[in-house]
Design an enzyme around this catalytic site. Structure first.
Site, PDB file in Angstrom:
ATOM      1  N   GLU A  55       0.838  -1.203   0.000  1.00  0.00           N
ATOM      2  CA  GLU A  55       0.000   0.000   0.000  1.00  0.00           C
ATOM      3  C   GLU A  55       0.871   1.251   0.000  1.00  0.00           C
ATOM      4  O   GLU A  55       2.083   1.181   0.222  1.00  0.00           O
ATOM      5  CB  GLU A  55      -0.909  -0.005   1.227  1.00  0.00           C
ATOM      6  CG  GLU A  55      -0.148  -0.031   2.540  1.00  0.00           C
ATOM      7  CD  GLU A  55      -0.884   0.662   3.666  1.00  0.00           C
ATOM      8  OE1 GLU A  55      -1.131   1.875   3.515  1.00  0.00           O
ATOM      9  OE2 GLU A  55      -1.169   0.016   4.684  1.00  0.00           O
ATOM     10  N   LYS A 117      -5.733  10.433   0.890  1.00  0.00           N
ATOM     11  CA  LYS A 117      -5.818   9.083   1.436  1.00  0.00           C
ATOM     12  C   LYS A 117      -7.007   8.399   0.767  1.00  0.00           C
ATOM     13  O   LYS A 117      -8.150   8.820   0.919  1.00  0.00           O
ATOM     14  CB  LYS A 117      -6.004   9.145   2.948  1.00  0.00           C
ATOM     15  CG  LYS A 117      -6.028   7.800   3.643  1.00  0.00           C
ATOM     16  CD  LYS A 117      -6.209   7.983   5.153  1.00  0.00           C
ATOM     17  CE  LYS A 117      -6.297   6.645   5.854  1.00  0.00           C
ATOM     18  NZ  LYS A 117      -6.553   6.819   7.312  1.00  0.00           N
ATOM     19  N   VAL A 137      -5.660  -0.012   2.645  1.00  0.00           N
ATOM     20  CA  VAL A 137      -5.772  -1.460   2.463  1.00  0.00           C
ATOM     21  C   VAL A 137      -6.896  -1.805   1.491  1.00  0.00           C
ATOM     22  O   VAL A 137      -6.723  -2.607   0.573  1.00  0.00           O
ATOM     23  CB  VAL A 137      -5.991  -2.162   3.817  1.00  0.00           C
ATOM     24  CG1 VAL A 137      -6.387  -3.626   3.619  1.00  0.00           C
ATOM     25  CG2 VAL A 137      -4.728  -2.082   4.665  1.00  0.00           C
ATOM     26  N   ASP A 169     -18.045   3.454  13.552  1.00  0.00           N
ATOM     27  CA  ASP A 169     -16.816   3.598  12.767  1.00  0.00           C
ATOM     28  C   ASP A 169     -16.157   2.229  12.600  1.00  0.00           C
ATOM     29  O   ASP A 169     -15.488   1.731  13.511  1.00  0.00           O
ATOM     30  CB  ASP A 169     -15.865   4.576  13.450  1.00  0.00           C
ATOM     31  CG  ASP A 169     -14.727   5.017  12.529  1.00  0.00           C
ATOM     32  OD1 ASP A 169     -14.551   4.395  11.465  1.00  0.00           O
ATOM     33  OD2 ASP A 169     -14.030   5.990  12.871  1.00  0.00           O
ATOM     34  N   SER A 171     -13.835   0.099   9.723  1.00  0.00           N
ATOM     35  CA  SER A 171     -13.032   0.300   8.521  1.00  0.00           C
ATOM     36  C   SER A 171     -13.554  -0.513   7.337  1.00  0.00           C
ATOM     37  O   SER A 171     -13.941  -1.681   7.483  1.00  0.00           O
ATOM     38  CB  SER A 171     -11.575  -0.089   8.798  1.00  0.00           C
ATOM     39  OG  SER A 171     -10.822  -0.070   7.612  1.00  0.00           O
ATOM     40  N   SER A 172     -13.500   0.106   6.162  1.00  0.00           N
ATOM     41  CA  SER A 172     -13.871  -0.603   4.934  1.00  0.00           C
ATOM     42  C   SER A 172     -12.857  -1.687   4.580  1.00  0.00           C
ATOM     43  O   SER A 172     -13.116  -2.516   3.703  1.00  0.00           O
ATOM     44  CB  SER A 172     -14.004   0.381   3.773  1.00  0.00           C
ATOM     45  OG  SER A 172     -12.765   1.039   3.516  1.00  0.00           O
ATOM     46  N   ASP A 173     -11.699  -1.686   5.267  1.00  0.00           N
ATOM     47  CA  ASP A 173     -10.728  -2.765   5.050  1.00  0.00           C
ATOM     48  C   ASP A 173     -11.373  -4.121   5.300  1.00  0.00           C
ATOM     49  O   ASP A 173     -11.083  -5.108   4.611  1.00  0.00           O
ATOM     50  CB  ASP A 173      -9.534  -2.621   6.000  1.00  0.00           C
ATOM     51  CG  ASP A 173      -8.684  -1.391   5.727  1.00  0.00           C
ATOM     52  OD1 ASP A 173      -8.943  -0.696   4.727  1.00  0.00           O
ATOM     53  OD2 ASP A 173      -7.766  -1.135   6.524  1.00  0.00           O
ATOM     54  N   LYS A 190      -4.434  -2.512  13.944  1.00  0.00           N
ATOM     55  CA  LYS A 190      -3.794  -1.441  14.707  1.00  0.00           C
ATOM     56  C   LYS A 190      -4.306  -1.439  16.150  1.00  0.00           C
ATOM     57  O   LYS A 190      -5.506  -1.588  16.395  1.00  0.00           O
ATOM     58  CB  LYS A 190      -4.040  -0.096  14.035  1.00  0.00           C
ATOM     59  CG  LYS A 190      -3.403   0.011  12.657  1.00  0.00           C
ATOM     60  CD  LYS A 190      -3.683   1.350  12.020  1.00  0.00           C
ATOM     61  CE  LYS A 190      -2.988   1.482  10.665  1.00  0.00           C
ATOM     62  NZ  LYS A 190      -3.574   0.612   9.634  1.00  0.00           N
TER      63      LYS A 190
END
Length: 337
Positions: A55, A117, A137, A169, A171-173, A190
């Site tokens: 990435e 981003k 990602v 919230d 993540s779309s990851d 993380k």
């Protein structure tokens, strides 16, 4: 608009010419722009050699210049030294690039946070406006899958944020992993995130999760999170068999795979210091109303400040370690298939 290169220096592929490499993702049919693949990556894919996707958000938003450039070059060198071809992915002047040359890496690193981003949802906008995008990602998964790259190395994936029950919230990851048949090698998720909830969400998305040489899921900056890993693998060959024709590919599984590699022991000792700084950074983020895709860069930068650079050094170390393991997995996979 970026100038076009000669056929000897770059390979330009339209989506219609990638039939042998396109995954079943319907989204790829909607992207009708040109994808630029570096000559090295193009040749490796054509010859069935090991390729490792990388990435670019970690370059633009993860650390300051010129440290980001130096780290990016070192990570690519580790991939090459272990027998694979690095494919750093970014969008430059509206052109999705699979594999960057030195000039492109330098440009991305020097532009830093002025580069957008870019998650999966942002790809169409960045391409349409001929902008510059550093892939997260989810966006890296999209482009890697499009050209047939099966192994992707990153530091840590996104996940379910702490207090997600209030903010929603997530993540779309995680959803990208659930629909993209690529193996991601990371140091877990993380540590600023809610790890137990992230593991639950990955299960919901049918993502196969395994810890590398460990029974416990790592917590990015530390080897252990207190969460038992759903599965365990002990060698690059084990990983390759899970990915390869005898498992995920042969069964035509469309969900991704997450191999969680613990941070090297010598860099794990500062975990308690980093966790304390993380808690303080989370409080500050809430007080300053930092949300959305601005939250993770804010937290990582603040944790780095509070730890006097310790967290950044650990981050770089784990990314390099992931590149080493990921390259070995990619080579084992190429030999298997």
């Amino acid at each position: 608009m970026a100038s076009s290169s000669s056929s000897s220096s770059s390979a330009l592929y339209r989506i219609s010419n990638l039939q042998n490499h396109i995954s079943p993702l319907e989204a790829t049919n909607k992207l009708r722009s040109i994808v630029k693949i570096s000559p090295q990556v193009s040749e490796a894919l054509s010859n069935g050699r090991a390729v490792v996707a990388l990435e670019s958000t970690i370059i633009s938003h993860g650390m300051p210049y010129p440290q980001n450039l130096q780290t990016a070059k070192e990570v690519e060198s580790i991939v090459r030294e272990n027998g694979a071809v690095p494919a750093t992915i970014a969008i430059l002047n509206g052109v999705p690039c699979i594999g960057l040359n030195e000039e492109e890496l330098e440009r991305l690193a020097s532009l830093g946070k002025s580069v957008q981003k870019t998650a999966g949802r942002d790809i169409a906008y960045v391409v349409a406006t001929r902008g510059n995008g550093a892939t997260t990602v989810s966006a890296t998964l999209f482009f890697a899958s499009m050209v047939g790259i099966q192994v992707f190395v990153t530091g840590g994936i996104g996940g379910v944020h702490r207090h997600a029950n209030q903010t929603m919230d997530i993540s779309s990851d995680l959803t990208a992993l659930g629909r993209t048949p690529i193996a991601v090698i990371s140091a877990g998720v993380k540590s600023i995130l809610d790890i137990p909830k992230t593991l639950e969400y990955l299960e919901t998305q049918e993502v196969y999760v395994a810890a590398y040489k460990s029974d416990e899921f790592p917590a990015f900056f530390t080897e252990k999170s207190g969460c038992k890993a759903p599965s365990r693998v002990d060698s690059p060959e084990d990983c390759a068999r899970v990915i390869g024709k005898y498992a995920n590919k042969k069964l035509n599984r469309q969900a991704g795979i997450l191999f969680a590699v613990p941070i090297p022991k010598q860099h794990s000792a500062a975990g308690n210091l980093i966790e304390s700084a993380t808690q303080r950074a989370l409080t500050e983020a809430r007080e300053q109303n930092v949300t959305g895709n601005a939250e993770t860069p804010f937290l990582l930068a603040r944790v780095n400040e509070l730890t006097g650079g310790t967290s950044l050094a650990a981050n770089i170390a784990l990314v390099k370690n992931n590149a080493l393991i990921g390259s070995q997995i990619a080579v084992a996979l190429s030999q298997l298939t």
